[in-house]
Write an enzyme that holds these catalytic residues in place. Sequence first.
Site, short mmCIF file in Angstrom:
data_model
loop_
_atom_site.label_atom_id
_atom_site.label_comp_id
_atom_site.label_asym_id
_atom_site.label_seq_id
_atom_site.Cartn_x
_atom_site.Cartn_y
_atom_site.Cartn_z
N HIS A 110 46.03 49.84 52.99
CA HIS A 110 44.91 49.45 52.13
C HIS A 110 43.99 48.47 52.83
O HIS A 110 44.42 47.69 53.69
CB HIS A 110 45.40 48.91 50.77
CG HIS A 110 46.31 47.72 50.85
ND1 HIS A 110 45.87 46.42 50.90
CD2 HIS A 110 47.67 47.64 50.88
CE1 HIS A 110 46.91 45.59 50.94
NE2 HIS A 110 48.01 46.30 50.94
N ASP B 94 42.01 46.17 51.25
CA ASP B 94 41.80 44.91 50.52
C ASP B 94 42.89 43.89 50.82
O ASP B 94 43.95 44.23 51.35
CB ASP B 94 41.78 45.20 49.02
CG ASP B 94 43.05 45.90 48.56
OD1 ASP B 94 43.34 47.02 49.02
OD2 ASP B 94 43.81 45.31 47.75
N ASP C 224 49.34 42.04 55.66
CA ASP C 224 49.33 42.82 54.41
C ASP C 224 47.90 43.22 54.07
O ASP C 224 47.25 42.52 53.31
CB ASP C 224 49.96 42.00 53.29
CG ASP C 224 50.01 42.79 51.98
OD1 ASP C 224 49.76 44.00 52.01
OD2 ASP C 224 50.30 42.18 50.94
N GLU D 174 44.60 47.93 46.37
CA GLU D 174 46.05 48.01 46.18
C GLU D 174 46.56 46.72 45.53
O GLU D 174 47.44 46.76 44.67
CB GLU D 174 46.75 48.21 47.54
CG GLU D 174 48.24 48.56 47.44
CD GLU D 174 49.17 47.36 47.31
OE1 GLU D 174 50.32 47.54 46.88
OE2 GLU D 174 48.74 46.22 47.61
N GLU D 175 45.97 45.60 45.90
CA GLU D 175 46.44 44.31 45.37
C GLU D 175 46.04 44.12 43.91
O GLU D 175 46.43 43.14 43.28
CB GLU D 175 45.92 43.16 46.23
CG GLU D 175 46.33 43.25 47.71
CD GLU D 175 47.83 43.04 47.95
OE1 GLU D 175 48.57 42.85 46.98
OE2 GLU D 175 48.24 43.09 49.12
N ASP E 57 53.58 54.64 54.05
CA ASP E 57 52.68 53.58 53.59
C ASP E 57 53.30 52.23 53.99
O ASP E 57 54.43 52.18 54.48
CB ASP E 57 52.52 53.69 52.06
CG ASP E 57 51.36 52.86 51.52
OD1 ASP E 57 50.58 52.29 52.32
OD2 ASP E 57 51.21 52.78 50.28
ZN LIG Z 1 49.93 45.44 50.85
#
Ligand SMILES: [Zn+2]
Length: 581
Positions: free
Chosen positions: A161, A163, A196, A230-231, A259
Amino acid sequence: MRGLEIHSSPDKKKYVIGGAIAFVILVIAAPFLSSTYSYLKIATSSIDESICPVYDFKRPASFLIDNSTAVEIINDEKFRLKSVQKVSGAVRIDTTVFDNQPDVDDDPKLWANFAKFHKYLELTFPTVYALLEVNYVNTYGIVFHWKGSDKHLKPLMLAAHQDVVPVQKDTLDAWTYPPFEGHYDGEYLYGRGSSDCKNVLIAILESFELLISKGYEPKRSIVAAFGFDEEASGIVGAQNIAKYLEKTFGKESMYAIIDEGQGLTTDANTNQVIAIPGTGEKGYVDILVELTTPGGHSSVPPDHTSIGIVSELAYLIEKDPYNSILTEKNPYLNYLQCGAVHQGKKGGLSSFMKKAILRAGFDKYANSKVLELLRANLLTKYLVTTSQAIDIVKGGEKVNALPEYTKMVVNHRVAIETTLDEVRSNFIERAKILANKYGLDLEGFGEAIIDNKSSKGKFVISNFSSPLKSAPVTPVDDKVWEYLAGTTRHVFEDLVFTKGNKLDYPIVTAPSIMTGNTDTRYYWNLTKNIFRYSPMYLDDFVKGTNIHSVDEKLKFDNHLQLLTFFYEFIQNVDTAEANNK
Ligand SMILES: [Zn+2]
Ligand SMILES: *[C@@H]1O[C@H](CO)[C@@H](O)[C@H](O)[C@H]1NC(C)=O
Ligand SMILES: *[C@@H]1O[C@H](CO)[C@@H](O)[C@H](O)[C@H]1NC(C)=O
Ligand SMILES: *[C@@H]1O[C@H](CO)[C@@H](O)[C@H](O)[C@H]1NC(C)=O
Ligand SMILES: *[C@@H]1O[C@H](CO)[C@@H](O)[C@H](O)[C@H]1NC(C)=O
């Protein structure tokens, strides 16, 4: 006469008394005898290694001919610094998302940084953009499609992701380097998103770039899908990407999805390096309960106000926690079994516990012993137990007015073996006890359960957020798993653990469950072979990355491991031999 009769046969009497005593002893001792028997059954059992096979190395043909690219990724300083630049540039663009952001078209300005991020990717990976088909979903979702020459091979899908989570303003001073500077100190790259998971996103694109530079032409198509919220549960990004992929490729169309997720670590029980792709996720449900009661003056209160009754419900809930349960449905059992089978000299599991773990799937006593062990630690307890946490309570406005409305929200992370419906009906049952006790009406998830038009008040139970059932568990007895495990061995045993840190045992790949969720929650229809897996070796994933907190960082060796894995895995599965039957 009777007395006499008894006296007349003293032997018989002794016999009767003796028998009675023996019977009593037996009754008292039975549980001990039976547990001794159960214990012995475990202690004398043998260890069946087939429960967790070690797979052979999978090395791509290109590596066997000339290993210089893989060796360069891992060891070459110039390559490393170029890669640092790429990740650092990605971190420098602030792609923070907040919960409940409006959709892109409803507030384009809010999302404008993602356009900058896209521009950055285009400039950084020109060959990838030139060669691959690129599609945008809901403006900022990116789907790359590298078309393979063999249409009969299902595409491999890689996901990440764009974001990141917000940086809390009052923690800014605590950062060693500013969160959007992408500072590299020679070992770690710092910044929000560095672990992340802009690292994963960049590693995927770097692997494409490298393969393109070698003139690689895949037979199996490769899809890369990058969500952008995603967050914030992926509602705007991955949810739409999933629809697009299902429409374009169809259900069950992907070979596998990899993922973000866990990688390799040292297992606490066995003291050995182990790879732990996430093959399952717990379910999730937040339940809201609202109680309305008549108002009035506090000088003449009823015995129980809405606050009192909701408190009593909270008490009932906490008094009655969920039981732990561990069956073969839960990947964590297989994880434990891998540790039990492959524990080396330095492992901490006793021989009895090892055997108990191996029998826990079918032997009740062994199962209870393993659960005892897992319950002793909160982190392992909640891999096998539905959690319930009373997180929000609100009620009352004024000190001289009775509270007419009180609400409470309870968060549940639902065990693999338990359905969301079971959690809902269990919740309703407890509210029902109080509704009956206090003469209240009760509505549960849109259904009238007690409907007496009571003047005393009414409970309404409903969803607080979107519930999510536990993810379908990824199989680990098929070809895809074998290739994942074999490539992991190749990358880490051939290239990473080589010199002073050489291992004297094979790296086992074991399934595991995640307590959090990823964008894959939307991808269930695309394949059953879903892995939340970022193969990098970390002693302690939380401390080693600081994800979601101050000083989020990426150990750059880890990034290069991840990149090597994608580079080699794409090639390894580029053959019909890697297909499931
Ligand atoms: Zn993540
Ligand atoms: C790479 O290939 C060279 C030459 O064949 C060999 O000496 C070396 O051990 C190989 N390295 C790895 C990590 O396989
Ligand atoms: C309310 O309704 C339930 C059935 O839904 C019934 O058993 C109960 O007796 C009723 N209570 C009152 C006070 O009417
Ligand atoms: C709320 O819970 C119900 C179960 O009663 C479920 O079927 C429904 O999908 C949920 N609604 C939302 C908006 O998530
Ligand atoms: C998966 O397929 C089912 C059945 O066609 C559909 O109802 C559901 O919305 C799909 N799930 C997702 C996340 O797209």
